[in-house]
Design a protein around this motif. Sequence first.
Motif, short mmCIF file in Angstrom:
data_model
loop_
_atom_site.label_atom_id
_atom_site.label_comp_id
_atom_site.label_asym_id
_atom_site.label_seq_id
_atom_site.Cartn_x
_atom_site.Cartn_y
_atom_site.Cartn_z
N SER A 146 0.93 -1.20 0.36
CA SER A 146 -0.13 -0.52 0.42
C SER A 146 0.68 1.58 0.09
N GLY A 147 0.33 2.65 0.09
CA GLY A 147 1.09 3.95 -0.07
C GLY A 147 1.97 4.07 -1.65
N MET A 148 3.38 4.91 -0.38
CA MET A 148 3.85 5.59 -1.88
C MET A 148 5.04 3.87 -2.14
N PHE A 149 5.13 3.32 -0.97
CA PHE A 149 5.99 1.38 -1.70
C PHE A 149 5.10 1.51 -2.39
N GLN A 150 4.02 1.15 -2.26
CA GLN A 150 2.93 0.43 -3.96
C GLN A 150 3.61 1.10 -5.10
N ARG A 151 3.52 2.59 -5.25
CA ARG A 151 3.46 3.42 -6.55
C ARG A 151 4.69 2.99 -6.27
N VAL A 152 5.61 3.24 -5.75
CA VAL A 152 7.08 2.85 -6.18
C VAL A 152 7.50 1.45 -6.93
N LEU A 153 6.96 1.03 -6.43
CA LEU A 153 7.18 -1.30 -7.14
C LEU A 153 5.75 -1.00 -8.21
N VAL A 154 5.33 -1.09 -8.13
CA VAL A 154 4.48 -0.24 -9.06
C VAL A 154 5.24 0.72 -10.80
N SER A 155 5.47 1.09 -10.35
CA SER A 155 6.50 1.99 -11.21
C SER A 155 7.49 1.25 -11.93
N LEU A 156 8.01 0.92 -11.00
CA LEU A 156 9.02 -0.07 -11.23
C LEU A 156 8.98 -1.22 -12.12
N LEU A 157 7.73 -2.01 -11.89
CA LEU A 157 7.14 -3.05 -12.58
C LEU A 157 6.40 -3.45 -14.62
N THR A 158 6.54 -1.69 -14.19
CA THR A 158 5.98 -1.37 -15.28
C THR A 158 7.30 -1.33 -16.52
N ALA A 159 8.50 -1.42 -16.26
CA ALA A 159 9.64 -1.51 -16.52
C ALA A 159 10.03 -0.49 -18.06
N GLY A 160 9.95 1.11 -17.41
CA GLY A 160 9.75 2.24 -18.08
C GLY A 160 11.03 2.74 -18.44
N ARG A 161 11.82 2.45 -17.24
CA ARG A 161 12.74 2.43 -17.24
C ARG A 161 14.18 3.55 -18.34
N ASP A 162 14.35 4.52 -18.88
CA ASP A 162 15.11 5.19 -19.63
C ASP A 162 16.60 4.17 -19.94
#
Length: 320
Positions: free
Chosen positions: A147-163
């Motif tokens: 939940s919370g911000m931790f969840q948001r960071v994980l979701v961002s990482l798993l979108t595999a969108g890093r340049d």
Amino acid sequence: MAAIGNRGTVTEASGFNPDDDAQKLREAMKGAGTDEAAIIKVLAHRTIAQRQRIKLAYKQSVGKDLAEDLSSELSGHFQSVVLGLLMPAPVYDAYELKAAMKGAGTEEACLIDILASRSNSEMNAINEVYKKEYGKTLEDAVCGDTSGMFQRVLVSLLTAGRDESDKVDEAQAVKDAKDIFEAGEARWGTDEVKFLTVLCVRNRNHLLRVFDEYKKISKRDIEDSIKREMSGSLEDVFLAIVKCLRSKPAFFAERLYKSMKGLGTTDSVLIRIMVSRAEIDMLDIKEHFLKTYGKSLHSFIKGDTSGDYRKILLELCGGE
């Protein structure tokens, strides 16, 4: 049949014959008792690609599933290592993520270790396998378990969108460093979204530049600021991202060290890293371990484990 990376301790076995190997494994499980040494000799010295060929040869010649047979013959940590070795990398990662979210409580360390360290292509493969094997997306699983911000960071990482380019935009690097400083050290409370936007999206070279700029502005390392500004799993995930950007082998060396130092061993971490990095960068991990802790990874594993579990880990570690 080659290894995934070129800095592993496990490399392609020459004169490889999957039928012979399948036969050796069959012999090792025949009759009363199991010949664990024979199992280690084969599986710890073949690449993941070669092990897939052995699985196929076993099924063709015995009419049974190798992983299932080994699973019923073995137990404990030794069994976990052997079964892990039989899985292709994204399958193993997906399996570990699933296990980390099973039942009550979540093993956040597992989610962080995997999601903070995998490349975009590795992450895409994990997402694909997860959906296929478990019938729901990894994102849904993570959202249901965190939940919370931790969840948001994980979701961002798993979108595999890093340049993943290596372009450094000097002006942007200065701006990013300033933004992070103003989102943390320079104000009451912390604007974590700013950290997420910069740390989860920009490319590695650019971020290394940002970290240098950050140090100039704030007079401290970004890691120190993260420790001061955050806590719990959110702190852990941001630190893991920064450490992996600086050096993945150093990150994994530290995780291994922490899994074994002090009383007791966190076997889940030890197994996961030894299995998943064996043919990628274990040589570099060992080097960092020795340089940072003054003792070899080999000696740590030897002193902290026992039996066949110890034997197979030492083989994966590849000598002193």
